[in-house]
Design an enzyme around this catalytic site. Structure first.
Site, PDB file in Angstrom:
ATOM      1  NE  ARG A  56      66.196  62.778  58.280  1.00  0.00           N
ATOM      2  CZ  ARG A  56      66.172  63.458  59.434  1.00  0.00           C
ATOM      3  NH1 ARG A  56      65.207  64.583  59.296  1.00  0.00           N
ATOM      4  NH2 ARG A  56      66.187  63.147  60.653  1.00  0.00           N
ATOM      5  CE  LYS A  84      63.942  60.011  58.748  1.00  0.00           C
ATOM      6  NZ  LYS A  84      64.544  58.674  59.475  1.00  0.00           N
ATOM      7  CG  HIS A 110      71.506  59.567  54.284  1.00  0.00           C
ATOM      8  ND1 HIS A 110      70.492  60.482  54.631  1.00  0.00           N
ATOM      9  CD2 HIS A 110      72.011  58.679  55.557  1.00  0.00           C
ATOM     10  CE1 HIS A 110      70.356  60.361  55.850  1.00  0.00           C
ATOM     11  NE2 HIS A 110      71.114  59.285  56.463  1.00  0.00           N
ATOM     12  NE  ARG A 123      70.526  63.377  58.033  1.00  0.00           N
ATOM     13  CZ  ARG A 123      69.888  64.050  58.728  1.00  0.00           C
ATOM     14  NH1 ARG A 123      69.839  65.487  58.262  1.00  0.00           N
ATOM     15  NH2 ARG A 123      69.241  63.698  59.971  1.00  0.00           N
ATOM     16  CG  HIS A 138      70.013  62.950  64.281  1.00  0.00           C
ATOM     17  ND1 HIS A 138      71.231  62.756  64.219  1.00  0.00           N
ATOM     18  CD2 HIS A 138      69.624  62.350  63.070  1.00  0.00           C
ATOM     19  CE1 HIS A 138      71.532  62.426  63.272  1.00  0.00           C
ATOM     20  NE2 HIS A 138      70.620  62.039  62.539  1.00  0.00           N
ATOM     21  CE1 TYR A 156      76.950  61.325  60.592  1.00  0.00           C
ATOM     22  CE2 TYR A 156      75.473  61.967  62.060  1.00  0.00           C
ATOM     23  CZ  TYR A 156      75.802  61.655  60.923  1.00  0.00           C
ATOM     24  OH  TYR A 156      74.652  61.522  59.869  1.00  0.00           O
TER      25      TYR A 156
END
Length: 303
Positions: free
Chosen positions: A150, A174, A245, A248, A271, A280
Site C-alpha cells: 500500500r 494495517k 493502489h 497494487r 490481507h 483478483y
C-alpha cells in the site's frame, strides 16, 4: 442540555484510538457515521445510550438507504454502529446488544482497473532515472509494483527495513501487522541506485531513517507518492491512469496470472481475510474472457 449518547460516542472514539489501533481513516469514518446516528436519534428525542434499540438502528439505516447512500457506505455505517453497540454493551450501558440483530449489506465490488503485464513493463522501462528525483520515482514505482505494498506502507518504510541480501523488505501493515515481502531484482536494483546516488542529494537533518524522501528532504508523503505515479503514467501515455493502489491491484493480478496461489498472494498483500484477495481471481477470469473474445474465432457472439 447534556447528550449522553454523544458523550458515549466521544468515549468510544478514545477507546478506538487507545486500544483498537484503528487507522486514522477508519476512525474518522466511524465517528462521522456515529455523529449522524446521534443527530438522527436527537430528532426523535433520544439522548441516552440505553435508548438505542434495533428499531432505532434499522430506521436510521433505512433513512440512509432512502437518501441514496451506496452499498459500501451502508456496509461501513452498519459496521460502525455494531462496533459501537458492542462497546456500550460491554460497558454496561446497554442491557442487550441490538447491533447483533443487524444484517450487513453486501458490497457490490467493482473489478479494479489493472495494467497488462506489457503496460507495466513499458511504464517501468520508460521512467527516466535522471537526477535524484528520477532515481526516487523509478524506485517508488518499482517497489509499488514489485511488492504490491500500500502507498502508506511504502511511505512508512525505513532504510533498515530492507534486506538486500535476501531480497526482501519488512512492511508494517494495517493494525500494526508486520510482514516480509519479496522485493524482486529490478525493485532491489532501483532502490540501491536511489540509496547510492539519489537519497544523499535530498537528505537533511530531518530525514531520519526514512527510505523515500520528498524534494525537501522529509519523509515522502502518500499524497506526493500518488502524484508521482500519476505524473509518470501521464508521461508514458497509452496506458490507464491508475494510482499506487492500481499498481497494487496489478501486482496481485499478475502474480495470479503467473501461477501464484491465493494464500501466497494474501500474505504478500497483507490481507487479513482471504475473501479480500479473491477479487483478483475475478479480475484474472475477466481478462481471460476478454482475450478469448478478441482472439478466438468463435469468441464473439453473433446477433
Amino acid at each position: 442540555m447534556t447528550n449522553a449518547l454523544e458523550d458515549a460516542v466521544d468515549e468510544f472514539g478514545r477507546h478506538l484510538r487507545a486500544e483498537r489501533d484503528v487507522s486514522p481513516h477508519t476512525l474518522r469514518a466511524y465517528l462521522g457515521d456515529l455523529a449522524d446516528l446521534c443527530a438522527y436519534a436527537a430528532l426523535a428525542g433520544l439522548t441516552e445510550p440505553a435508548e438505542l434499540d434495533i428499531t432505532v438502528l434499522r430506521a436510521w439505516l433505512a433513512r440512509q438507504h432512502a437518501l441514496g447512500r451506496s452499498r459500501a457506505t451502508l456496509a461501513r455505517r452498519t459496521a460502525a454502529v455494531r462496533a459501537f453497540t458492542r462497546h456500550l454493551h460491554r460497558r454496561g450501558l446497554l442491557e442487550d446488544d441490538p447491533g447483533l440483530l443487524l444484517g450487513t449489506p453486501k458490497r457490490l465490488r467493482d473489478l479494479p482497473t489493472v495494467l497488462t503485464q506489457d503496460d507495466a513493463a513499458h511504464l517501468l522501462d520508460t521512467v527516466d532515472p535522471e537526477g535524484p528525483l528520477g532515481l526516487r520515482d523509478l524506485a517508488v514505482l518499482e517497489v509499488l509494483y514489485g511488492t504490491g505494498v500500500r502507498v502508506s506502507e511504502l511511505c512508512g518504510l525505513d532504510i533498515d527495513d530492507l534486506d538486500t541480501g535476501r531480497g526482501t523488505v519488512r512492511v508494517l501493515g494495517k493494525g500494526g501487522r508486520e510482514r516480509t515481502v519479496p522485493l524482486g531484482e529490478p525493485a532491489s536494483r532501483a532502490v540501491q541506485d536511489w540509496l547510492r546516488a539519489g537519497r544523499p542529494a535530498l537528505a537533511t537533518e530531518s530525514s531520519g531513517p526514512a527510505l523515500f524522501l520528498g524534494a525537501r528532504g522529509g519523509r515522502l508523503h502518500p499524497t506526493s507518492a500518488r502524484r508521482i505515479v500519476h505524473a509518470r503514467i501521464s508521461e508514458v501515455g497509452q496506458i490507464p491512469d491508475i494510482g499506487p493502489h492500481g499498481l497494487r491491484h496489478s501486482a496481485a493480478t499478475h502474480l495470479l496470472e503467473g501461477g501464484a496461489d491465493l494464500r501466497s498472494v494474501q500474505e504478500i498483500l497483507g490481507h487479513a481475510s482471504l475473501q479480500t484477495t479473491q477479487i483478483y481471481t475475478h479480475v484474472s477470469a475477466e481478462r481471460l474472457r476478454q482475450v478469448h473474445r478478441q482472439a478466438h474465432p468463435r469468441g464473439t457472439r453473433s446477433d
